[in-house]
Write a protein that holds these residues in place. Structure first.
Motif, PDB file in Angstrom:
ATOM      1  N   LEU A   1      12.732   1.000  -6.242  1.00  0.00           N
ATOM      2  CA  LEU A   1      13.318   1.952  -5.514  1.00  0.00           C
ATOM      3  C   LEU A   1      12.455   2.112  -4.279  1.00  0.00           C
ATOM      4  CD1 LEU A   1      15.474   4.200  -5.232  1.00  0.00           C
ATOM      5  CD2 LEU A   1      13.574   5.857  -6.256  1.00  0.00           C
ATOM      6  N   GLU A   2      11.273   2.311  -4.362  1.00  0.00           N
ATOM      7  CA  GLU A   2      10.495   2.163  -2.962  1.00  0.00           C
ATOM      8  C   GLU A   2      10.542   1.075  -2.300  1.00  0.00           C
ATOM      9  OE1 GLU A   2       8.985   4.932  -1.893  1.00  0.00           O
ATOM     10  OE2 GLU A   2       9.379   6.155  -3.302  1.00  0.00           O
ATOM     11  N   ALA A   3      10.580  -0.182  -2.932  1.00  0.00           N
ATOM     12  CA  ALA A   3      10.535  -1.462  -2.188  1.00  0.00           C
ATOM     13  C   ALA A   3      12.073  -1.476  -1.278  1.00  0.00           C
ATOM     14  CB  ALA A   3      10.421  -2.540  -3.364  1.00  0.00           C
ATOM     15  N   ALA A   4      13.101  -0.961  -1.805  1.00  0.00           N
ATOM     16  CA  ALA A   4      14.297  -1.186  -1.312  1.00  0.00           C
ATOM     17  C   ALA A   4      14.247  -0.547   0.272  1.00  0.00           C
ATOM     18  CB  ALA A   4      15.308  -0.487  -2.276  1.00  0.00           C
ATOM     19  N   ARG A   5      13.313   0.447   0.088  1.00  0.00           N
ATOM     20  CA  ARG A   5      13.592   1.153   1.587  1.00  0.00           C
ATOM     21  C   ARG A   5      12.788   0.419   2.646  1.00  0.00           C
ATOM     22  NH1 ARG A   5       9.437   5.791   1.057  1.00  0.00           N
ATOM     23  NH2 ARG A   5      10.182   5.972   3.102  1.00  0.00           N
TER      24      ARG A   5
ATOM     25  N   LYS B   1       0.767  -1.118  -0.006  1.00  0.00           N
ATOM     26  CA  LYS B   1       0.147  -0.009   0.005  1.00  0.00           C
ATOM     27  C   LYS B   1       0.725   1.367   0.112  1.00  0.00           C
ATOM     28  CE  LYS B   1      -4.194  -1.971   2.090  1.00  0.00           C
ATOM     29  NZ  LYS B   1      -5.104  -1.869   3.301  1.00  0.00           N
ATOM     30  N   ALA B   2       1.862   1.081   0.850  1.00  0.00           N
ATOM     31  CA  ALA B   2       2.768   2.422   0.520  1.00  0.00           C
ATOM     32  C   ALA B   2       3.490   2.877  -0.605  1.00  0.00           C
ATOM     33  CB  ALA B   2       3.890   2.064   1.794  1.00  0.00           C
ATOM     34  N   ILE B   3       3.844   1.542  -1.140  1.00  0.00           N
ATOM     35  CA  ILE B   3       4.579   1.614  -2.708  1.00  0.00           C
ATOM     36  C   ILE B   3       3.547   2.244  -3.513  1.00  0.00           C
ATOM     37  CG2 ILE B   3       5.598   0.411  -4.435  1.00  0.00           C
ATOM     38  CD1 ILE B   3       6.900  -1.350  -2.259  1.00  0.00           C
ATOM     39  N   ALA B   4       2.174   1.604  -3.528  1.00  0.00           N
ATOM     40  CA  ALA B   4       1.222   2.215  -4.428  1.00  0.00           C
ATOM     41  C   ALA B   4       0.922   3.609  -4.200  1.00  0.00           C
ATOM     42  CB  ALA B   4       0.080   1.287  -4.157  1.00  0.00           C
ATOM     43  N   ARG B   5       0.953   3.936  -2.825  1.00  0.00           N
ATOM     44  CA  ARG B   5       0.585   5.427  -2.753  1.00  0.00           C
ATOM     45  C   ARG B   5       1.526   6.401  -3.170  1.00  0.00           C
ATOM     46  NH1 ARG B   5      -0.721   4.514   1.964  1.00  0.00           N
ATOM     47  NH2 ARG B   5       1.178   4.989   3.128  1.00  0.00           N
ATOM     48  N   ALA B   6       3.157   5.863  -3.139  1.00  0.00           N
ATOM     49  CA  ALA B   6       4.091   6.658  -3.726  1.00  0.00           C
ATOM     50  C   ALA B   6       4.049   6.751  -5.289  1.00  0.00           C
ATOM     51  CB  ALA B   6       5.487   5.963  -3.463  1.00  0.00           C
ATOM     52  N   LEU B   7       3.593   5.762  -5.810  1.00  0.00           N
ATOM     53  CA  LEU B   7       3.246   5.721  -7.543  1.00  0.00           C
ATOM     54  C   LEU B   7       2.234   6.450  -8.063  1.00  0.00           C
ATOM     55  CD1 LEU B   7       5.179   3.197  -7.133  1.00  0.00           C
ATOM     56  CD2 LEU B   7       4.094   2.301  -9.272  1.00  0.00           C
TER      57      LEU B   7
ATOM     58  N   MET C   1      -1.161  -1.880 -11.013  1.00  0.00           N
ATOM     59  CA  MET C   1      -1.241  -0.546 -11.821  1.00  0.00           C
ATOM     60  C   MET C   1      -1.800  -0.575 -13.021  1.00  0.00           C
ATOM     61  SD  MET C   1       2.779   0.822 -11.392  1.00  0.00           S
ATOM     62  CE  MET C   1       3.502  -0.966 -11.694  1.00  0.00           C
ATOM     63  N   ASN C   2      -2.445   0.510 -13.437  1.00  0.00           N
ATOM     64  CA  ASN C   2      -3.041   0.899 -14.548  1.00  0.00           C
ATOM     65  C   ASN C   2      -1.884   2.294 -15.014  1.00  0.00           C
ATOM     66  OD1 ASN C   2      -4.820  -1.132 -14.886  1.00  0.00           O
ATOM     67  ND2 ASN C   2      -6.420   0.256 -13.980  1.00  0.00           N
ATOM     68  N   LEU C   3      -1.413   1.901 -16.408  1.00  0.00           N
ATOM     69  CA  LEU C   3      -0.520   2.934 -16.867  1.00  0.00           C
ATOM     70  C   LEU C   3      -1.601   3.735 -18.015  1.00  0.00           C
ATOM     71  CD1 LEU C   3       2.885   1.333 -17.281  1.00  0.00           C
ATOM     72  CD2 LEU C   3       1.787   2.424 -15.328  1.00  0.00           C
ATOM     73  N   VAL C   4      -1.983   4.778 -17.747  1.00  0.00           N
ATOM     74  CA  VAL C   4      -3.110   4.980 -18.858  1.00  0.00           C
ATOM     75  C   VAL C   4      -2.538   5.897 -19.752  1.00  0.00           C
ATOM     76  CG1 VAL C   4      -4.765   5.447 -16.735  1.00  0.00           C
ATOM     77  CG2 VAL C   4      -3.670   7.309 -17.302  1.00  0.00           C
ATOM     78  N   ASP C   5      -1.270   6.545 -19.906  1.00  0.00           N
ATOM     79  CA  ASP C   5      -0.577   6.923 -20.873  1.00  0.00           C
ATOM     80  C   ASP C   5       0.654   6.406 -20.806  1.00  0.00           C
ATOM     81  OD1 ASP C   5       0.466   8.414 -22.982  1.00  0.00           O
ATOM     82  OD2 ASP C   5      -0.646  10.386 -22.434  1.00  0.00           O
ATOM     83  N   TYR C   6       1.187   5.365 -21.523  1.00  0.00           N
ATOM     84  CA  TYR C   6       2.483   4.609 -21.376  1.00  0.00           C
ATOM     85  C   TYR C   6       3.613   5.487 -22.350  1.00  0.00           C
ATOM     86  CZ  TYR C   6       1.692   3.010 -26.445  1.00  0.00           C
ATOM     87  OH  TYR C   6       1.423   2.993 -27.583  1.00  0.00           O
ATOM     88  N   ARG C   7       3.255   6.159 -23.263  1.00  0.00           N
ATOM     89  CA  ARG C   7       4.179   7.126 -23.741  1.00  0.00           C
ATOM     90  C   ARG C   7       4.754   8.096 -22.885  1.00  0.00           C
ATOM     91  NH1 ARG C   7       3.884   6.014 -29.257  1.00  0.00           N
ATOM     92  NH2 ARG C   7       2.006   5.036 -30.238  1.00  0.00           N
ATOM     93  N   ARG C   8       3.983   8.699 -21.887  1.00  0.00           N
ATOM     94  CA  ARG C   8       4.447   9.768 -21.219  1.00  0.00           C
ATOM     95  C   ARG C   8       4.868   9.364 -19.845  1.00  0.00           C
ATOM     96  NH1 ARG C   8      -0.348  14.198 -21.747  1.00  0.00           N
ATOM     97  NH2 ARG C   8       1.339  15.623 -20.998  1.00  0.00           N
ATOM     98  N   THR C   9       4.425   8.043 -19.379  1.00  0.00           N
ATOM     99  CA  THR C   9       4.913   7.432 -18.122  1.00  0.00           C
ATOM    100  C   THR C   9       5.245   5.938 -18.504  1.00  0.00           C
ATOM    101  OG1 THR C   9       3.624   9.093 -16.535  1.00  0.00           O
ATOM    102  CG2 THR C   9       4.526   6.714 -15.863  1.00  0.00           C
TER     103      THR C   9
ATOM    104  N   ALA D   1      -0.513   8.838  -9.147  1.00  0.00           N
ATOM    105  CA  ALA D   1      -0.535  10.424  -9.496  1.00  0.00           C
ATOM    106  C   ALA D   1      -1.415  11.273  -8.613  1.00  0.00           C
ATOM    107  CB  ALA D   1      -1.124  10.461 -11.103  1.00  0.00           C
ATOM    108  N   LYS D   2      -2.400  10.780  -8.080  1.00  0.00           N
ATOM    109  CA  LYS D   2      -3.217  11.651  -7.280  1.00  0.00           C
ATOM    110  C   LYS D   2      -2.743  11.826  -5.974  1.00  0.00           C
ATOM    111  CE  LYS D   2      -6.482   8.319  -5.038  1.00  0.00           C
ATOM    112  NZ  LYS D   2      -7.650   8.177  -5.067  1.00  0.00           N
ATOM    113  N   ASP D   3      -1.573  11.089  -5.583  1.00  0.00           N
ATOM    114  CA  ASP D   3      -1.157  11.247  -4.173  1.00  0.00           C
ATOM    115  C   ASP D   3       0.441  11.815  -4.577  1.00  0.00           C
ATOM    116  OD1 ASP D   3      -3.085  10.371  -2.683  1.00  0.00           O
ATOM    117  OD2 ASP D   3      -2.488   8.241  -3.283  1.00  0.00           O
ATOM    118  N   GLY D   4       0.606  12.366  -5.741  1.00  0.00           N
ATOM    119  CA  GLY D   4       2.097  13.008  -5.967  1.00  0.00           C
ATOM    120  C   GLY D   4       3.070  12.156  -6.462  1.00  0.00           C
ATOM    121  N   GLY D   5       2.591  10.934  -6.928  1.00  0.00           N
ATOM    122  CA  GLY D   5       3.459  10.120  -7.740  1.00  0.00           C
ATOM    123  C   GLY D   5       3.644  10.367  -9.293  1.00  0.00           C
ATOM    124  N   LEU D   6       3.765   9.543 -10.040  1.00  0.00           N
ATOM    125  CA  LEU D   6       4.236   9.366 -11.495  1.00  0.00           C
ATOM    126  C   LEU D   6       2.884  10.126 -11.982  1.00  0.00           C
ATOM    127  CD1 LEU D   6       6.263   6.073 -11.949  1.00  0.00           C
ATOM    128  CD2 LEU D   6       6.890   8.441 -11.967  1.00  0.00           C
TER     129      LEU D   6
END
Length: 297
Positions: free
Chosen positions: A249-253, A197-203, A230-238, A205-210
């Motif tokens: 990166l987040e999991a390594a924490r 859940k913490a990693i999902a929150r970091a990712l 995850m759903n990547l709703v614009d794979y060209r931009r993310t 967009a609405k919580d400040g992620g990608l």
């Protein structure tokens, strides 16, 4: 140019193959081309991809929702993935010769018919949404099947079509129109849901992620693992690789490894080529270097 629409309905059944096969067969009879089927027992969910002429796709989607209504009972449904109904979400995606507005019209026509003929409450989302707060699927699905049963009569939760009550076995359905997206899951070497859940929150967009990423943590009980779905709703931009590397990166924490990934359904070739270029550190790779691309040019 012929008109081509893709439809990617999600059904709340991922453990009984015969049920999913019957749903798929109901749609195939309508003259569409079935492209892919993915079943997941932990999610207890199946994703079926098909395409065809707009009217054929509309009829196939209706037939599959009807079949799901007859075969899936939400009162006994349990799974890791959020859901509202037997046929949970039904998006139309323009492929060629079709504008988004036409897919919106298909979604609204299907929604009206499902509500009227099948007595299933229908919510419109994404480009077909009738109000801003229903564009995001996660907002529409808030509280899931059990929560909506209690809240459906509230003004803000009333469906766009159909009865203002849940179908006794099929629940509700979300229908819409959207751009292509990539459903990408990353499995973690832990059973700790707080990490997922913490990693999902970091990712997100609405919580400040990608930007262009929707994510949630999911428990995979049969595997003893958790997953960032995850759903990547614009794979060209993310792109896919960027989402994966941020998960690493987040999991390594937390001292947690990434142990596997999964793409659900179909994916554009260019999305895979972008990851190939990144991980091979290619300096001059071109799409035309793919053998199959040249053969079918």
């Amino acid at each position: 140019m012929s008109k081509l629409v893709e439809c990617v309905p999600n059904f709340s059944e991922g453990r009984r193959f015969e049920v999913v096969a019957a749903i798929e067969a109901a749609g195939e009879k309508c003259g569409v081309k079935m492209l892919d089927r993915t079943m997941d027992a932990d999610h207890n969910r199946s994703v079926i991809t098909f395409a065809g002429e707009p009217e054929a796709v509309l009829e196939a989607a209706y037939a599959m929702i009807l079949e799901a209504r007859e075969r899936i009972n939400m009162e006994g449904h349990h799974g890791a993935h959020p859901r509202l109904g037997a046929a949970d979400v039904v998006p139309f995606i323009p492929v060629s010769g079709v504008e988004m507005a036409e897919c919106v019209e298909l979604a609204r026509r299907l929604g009206e018919r499902v509500g009227r003929e099948l007595a299933i409450p229908v919510y419109l989302y994404e480009e077909a949404a009738t109000r801003p707060e229903r564009r995001n699927l996660a907002d529409v699905r808030r509280g899931e099947y059990e929560g909506l049963k209690e809240e459906i009569t509230r003004p803000e939760r009333r469906p766009d079509f159909g009865p203002v009550r849940m179908h006794p076995t099929a629940g509700a359905v979300v229908i819409g129109a959207r751009k292509p997206l990539i459903a990408f899951n990353v499995n973690l070497g832990t059973d700790d849901m707080t990490v997922a859940k913490a990693i999902a929150r970091a990712l997100r967009a609405k919580d400040g992620g990608l930007t262009f990423v929707k994510a949630l943590g999911v428990e995979l009980k049969e595997r003893g693992q958790v997953q960032v779905s995850m759903n990547l709703v614009d794979y060209r931009r993310t792109p896919v690789y960027r989402a994966l590397e941020l998960v690493r990166l987040e999991a390594a924490r937390y001292g947690v490894p990434v142990v596997g990934t999964e793409i659900v359904g179909l994916v554009p070739l260019d999305a895979l080529l972008g990851s190939l270029e990144y991980y091979l550190q290619s300096e001059s790779f071109r799409r035309e270097q793919v053998l199959e691309v040249k053969l079918h040019a």
